[in-house]
Write a protein that holds these residues in place. Structure first.
Motif, short mmCIF file in Angstrom:
data_model
loop_
_atom_site.label_atom_id
_atom_site.label_comp_id
_atom_site.label_asym_id
_atom_site.label_seq_id
_atom_site.Cartn_x
_atom_site.Cartn_y
_atom_site.Cartn_z
N MET A 141 0.85 -1.18 0.00
CA MET A 141 0.00 0.00 0.00
C MET A 141 0.89 1.23 0.00
N TYR A 142 0.53 2.20 -0.83
CA TYR A 142 1.24 3.47 -0.92
C TYR A 142 0.22 4.60 -0.73
N LEU A 143 0.67 5.66 -0.11
CA LEU A 143 -0.19 6.82 0.12
C LEU A 143 0.32 8.01 -0.67
N ILE A 144 -0.62 8.74 -1.26
CA ILE A 144 -0.31 10.04 -1.84
C ILE A 144 -0.97 11.02 -0.89
N SER A 145 -0.14 11.82 -0.24
CA SER A 145 -0.62 12.69 0.82
C SER A 145 -0.08 14.09 0.67
N VAL A 146 -0.75 15.01 1.34
CA VAL A 146 -0.26 16.38 1.44
C VAL A 146 0.19 16.64 2.87
N TYR A 147 1.13 17.58 2.98
CA TYR A 147 1.74 17.92 4.26
C TYR A 147 1.59 19.41 4.48
N PHE A 148 1.88 19.84 5.70
CA PHE A 148 1.51 21.19 6.13
C PHE A 148 2.71 22.08 6.41
N GLY A 159 4.49 21.76 -10.15
CA GLY A 159 4.28 23.04 -10.83
C GLY A 159 2.83 23.28 -11.23
N LYS A 160 1.98 22.26 -11.11
CA LYS A 160 0.57 22.39 -11.47
C LYS A 160 -0.34 22.48 -10.26
N LEU A 161 0.16 22.04 -9.11
CA LEU A 161 -0.63 22.06 -7.88
C LEU A 161 -0.16 23.21 -7.00
N SER A 162 -1.09 23.84 -6.33
CA SER A 162 -0.71 24.97 -5.49
C SER A 162 -0.94 24.67 -4.02
N SER A 163 -0.22 25.39 -3.19
CA SER A 163 -0.46 25.30 -1.75
C SER A 163 -1.79 26.00 -1.47
N THR A 185 1.36 22.64 2.09
CA THR A 185 2.51 23.18 1.39
C THR A 185 3.30 22.15 0.58
N GLU A 186 3.05 20.86 0.81
CA GLU A 186 3.82 19.82 0.12
C GLU A 186 2.92 18.65 -0.25
N ILE A 187 3.39 17.88 -1.20
CA ILE A 187 2.73 16.62 -1.57
C ILE A 187 3.80 15.54 -1.64
N GLY A 188 3.39 14.31 -1.40
CA GLY A 188 4.37 13.24 -1.45
C GLY A 188 3.75 11.87 -1.64
N VAL A 189 4.62 10.91 -1.89
CA VAL A 189 4.26 9.50 -1.98
C VAL A 189 5.02 8.80 -0.86
N ALA A 190 4.33 7.94 -0.12
CA ALA A 190 4.97 7.25 1.00
C ALA A 190 4.59 5.78 1.04
N TYR A 211 7.60 16.93 -2.48
CA TYR A 211 8.02 18.23 -3.01
C TYR A 211 7.04 19.32 -2.61
N ARG A 212 7.54 20.54 -2.66
CA ARG A 212 6.76 21.71 -2.28
C ARG A 212 5.76 22.06 -3.38
N LEU A 213 4.60 22.51 -2.96
CA LEU A 213 3.60 23.00 -3.90
C LEU A 213 3.84 24.47 -4.15
N GLN A 214 3.31 24.96 -5.28
CA GLN A 214 3.51 26.38 -5.62
C GLN A 214 2.73 27.27 -4.68
#
Length: 174
Positions: A1-8, A63-67, A155-160, A171-174
Motif C-alpha cells: 500500500m502506498y499513500l499520496i498525501s499532502v503535508y503542512f 508546478g501544477k498544484l498549489s499550496s 505546502t507539500e505533496i508526497g508519496v509514501a 516536493y513543495r507545492l507552488q
C-alpha cells in the motif's frame, strides 16, 4: 500500500504533532510516534506492484498544484480504532484530490482504495491509530481539552510507503 498525501506548513505541523504526541503520552498508544507517521492528509491510498509506477504521474503534477488553506473544524472517529481531525472539504481540497485521482487512476495494475475515490473520500488527519476503547477515550479527552478551530496551510505533496511511514517522494507545492 502506498499513500499520496499532502503535508503542512511548520506551524500547522507543530500543532498537529503536539496532539499526536500528547495522545501517545496519555493513552500509551505509540503507533503514530513509533512508526514515525508525520501529520498528513491522505489524498489517495493505492495498491501497486511497486512504488515506481506512481512516481511519474505525481512528478508530472509538480508546478501544477498549489499550496492552499484548510480549516480544521471537527474531531472524529473511524470506529473502532482511529481518532482524527477533519478539515472543511473546500473547493481547493476537492480539486487537489481530483487532480491526484486523475493522474493515478489510468496506471495499469493499480487499485485505488474505494475510500479515496471522488465522492467517497473523507478528508482527515489521523491523530491516533489502533486505539483500544480505553485508549480512544484517553485520546478524545486530550483532543477535547486542546483543540479549537484553526486554519492550516498545505505546502507539500508526497508519496509514501506505510508501516512504518517512509517518504519516497516529496516536493513543495507552488
Amino acid at each position: 500500500m502506498y499513500l499520496i498525501s499532502v503535508y503542512f506548513d511548520t506551524t500547522t505541523t507543530k500543532r498537529l504533532q503536539s496532539l499526536i504526541c500528547q495522545i501517545a503520552a496519555v493513552s500509551g498508544n505509540t503507533y503514530m510516534t513509533q512508526n514515525h507517521v508525520p501529520p498528513h492528509l491522505t489524498l489517495s491510498a493505492v495498491e501497486a506492484r511497486n512504488v515506481e509506477v506512481l512516481l511519474p504521474p505525481i512528478q508530472a503534477l509538480e508546478g501544477k498544484l498549489s499550496s492552499g488553506k484548510v480549516q480544521f473544524v471537527s474531531v472524529g472517529q473511524l470506529l473502532p480504532y482511529v481518532l482524527f481531525l477533519a478539515p472543511v472539504l473546500n473547493s481547493y481540497l476537492m480539486d487537489l484530490a481530483q487532480q491526484v485521482y486523475n493522474a493515478i487512476s489510468p496506471i495499469a495494475d493499480t487499485k485505488i482504495s474505494k475510500y479515496y475515490r471522488p465522492f467517497s473520500w473523507l478528508p482527515h488527519i489521523t491523530l491516533g491509530k489502533t486505539l483500544s476503547t480505553e485508549e480512544m477515550q484517553c485520546a478524545f479527552a486530550v483532543v477535547q481539552s486542546h483543540f479549537s478551530v484553526f486554519d492550516g496551510f498545505i505546502t507539500e505533496i508526497g508519496v509514501a510507503k506505510v508501516n512504518p511511514h517512509i517518504d519516497v517522494l516529496r516536493y513543495r507545492l507552488q
